[in-house]
Design a protein around this motif. Structure first.
Motif, mmCIF file in Angstrom:
data_model
loop_
_atom_site.group_PDB
_atom_site.id
_atom_site.type_symbol
_atom_site.label_atom_id
_atom_site.label_comp_id
_atom_site.label_asym_id
_atom_site.label_seq_id
_atom_site.Cartn_x
_atom_site.Cartn_y
_atom_site.Cartn_z
ATOM 1 N N UNK A 148 -4.672 13.031 -4.953
ATOM 2 C CA UNK A 148 -3.480 12.204 -5.122
ATOM 3 C C UNK A 148 -3.916 10.927 -5.825
ATOM 4 N N UNK A 149 -3.223 10.584 -6.901
ATOM 5 C CA UNK A 149 -3.542 9.389 -7.657
ATOM 6 C C UNK A 149 -2.366 8.420 -7.608
ATOM 7 N N UNK A 150 -2.678 7.140 -7.608
ATOM 8 C CA UNK A 150 -1.610 6.161 -7.546
ATOM 9 C C UNK A 150 -1.898 4.906 -8.350
ATOM 10 N N UNK A 151 -0.839 4.239 -8.687
ATOM 11 C CA UNK A 151 -0.922 2.903 -9.272
ATOM 12 C C UNK A 151 -0.279 1.918 -8.287
ATOM 13 N N UNK A 152 -0.987 0.839 -8.054
ATOM 14 C CA UNK A 152 -0.492 -0.234 -7.214
ATOM 15 C C UNK A 152 -0.557 -1.529 -8.019
ATOM 16 N N UNK A 153 0.160 -2.550 -7.562
ATOM 17 C CA UNK A 153 0.063 -3.843 -8.229
ATOM 18 C C UNK A 153 0.110 -4.953 -7.181
ATOM 19 N N UNK A 154 -0.462 -6.076 -7.562
ATOM 20 C CA UNK A 154 -0.514 -7.194 -6.630
ATOM 21 C C UNK A 154 -0.415 -8.507 -7.382
ATOM 22 N N UNK A 155 0.395 -9.377 -6.836
ATOM 23 C CA UNK A 155 0.544 -10.741 -7.332
ATOM 24 C C UNK A 155 -0.140 -11.654 -6.332
ATOM 25 N N UNK A 156 -0.843 -12.683 -6.789
ATOM 26 C CA UNK A 156 -1.507 -13.603 -5.848
ATOM 27 C C UNK A 156 -0.543 -14.128 -4.789
ATOM 28 N N UNK A 157 -0.974 -14.045 -3.544
ATOM 29 C CA UNK A 157 -0.156 -14.530 -2.452
ATOM 30 C C UNK A 157 0.819 -13.519 -1.891
ATOM 31 N N UNK A 158 0.879 -12.340 -2.516
ATOM 32 C CA UNK A 158 1.784 -11.295 -2.044
ATOM 33 C C UNK A 158 0.991 -10.042 -1.698
ATOM 34 N N UNK A 159 1.617 -9.166 -0.927
ATOM 35 C CA UNK A 159 0.959 -7.930 -0.557
ATOM 36 C C UNK A 159 0.920 -6.961 -1.736
ATOM 37 N N UNK A 160 -0.074 -6.108 -1.692
ATOM 38 C CA UNK A 160 -0.196 -5.047 -2.690
ATOM 39 C C UNK A 160 1.017 -4.111 -2.587
ATOM 40 N N UNK A 161 1.544 -3.717 -3.733
ATOM 41 C CA UNK A 161 2.778 -2.925 -3.781
ATOM 42 C C UNK A 161 2.521 -1.598 -4.492
ATOM 43 N N UNK A 162 3.034 -0.527 -3.909
ATOM 44 C CA UNK A 162 2.969 0.770 -4.572
ATOM 45 C C UNK A 162 3.856 0.754 -5.812
ATOM 46 N N UNK A 163 3.330 1.259 -6.925
ATOM 47 C CA UNK A 163 4.131 1.408 -8.138
ATOM 48 C C UNK A 163 4.540 2.865 -8.311
#
Length: 124
Positions: free
Chosen positions: A33-48
């Motif tokens: 299973x492969x995934x892309x996630x993203x994160x902005x400083x100060x926020x939690x990592x988010x599933x894309x």
């Protein structure tokens, strides 16, 4: 040894497009299973988005219709085509893998392997 290396990030104006790539080694994309996630400083990592062993895809609501996740099994490369980019898409994007499994989770904690990240910046 499992390794993931992202590329393709950069700066783009709103409405533009980018394609992220994630080259993997030490395992096969055909049984992972492969995934892309993203994160902005100060926020939690988010599933894309995720793509399962058999090619089923899943997207977070905010990117549906704009982003497409895909994989090239022969080359062991994961892609994220991002169209109609918005300033709120600005983040560090990470590739993740859960190997030797048919199970494709949505929580980052369930992925064992991560790339170093590639920055995407969208200006208005």
């Amino acid at each position: 040894q499992v390794q993931l290396v992202e590329s393709g990030g950069g700066s783009v104006q709103a409405g533009g497009s980018l394609r992220l790539s994630c080259a993997g080694s030490g395992f096969t994309y055909s049984y992972s299973c492969m995934g892309w996630f993203r994160q902005v400083p100060g926020k939690e990592r988010e599933l894309v988005a995720t793509i399962s062993s058999d090619g089923n895809t899943r997207y977070t609501d905010s990117v549906k219709g704009r982003f497409t996740i895909s994989k090239d099994i022969a080359k062991n490369i994961l892609y994220l085509q991002m169209n109609s980019l918005k300033p709120e898409d600005t983040a560090m994007f990470y590739c993740a893998a859960r190997v030797v499994t048919w199970y494709c989770p949505t929580r980052g904690a369930d992925f064992a392997y991560w790339g170093q990240g590639t920055q995407v910046t969208v200006s208005s």
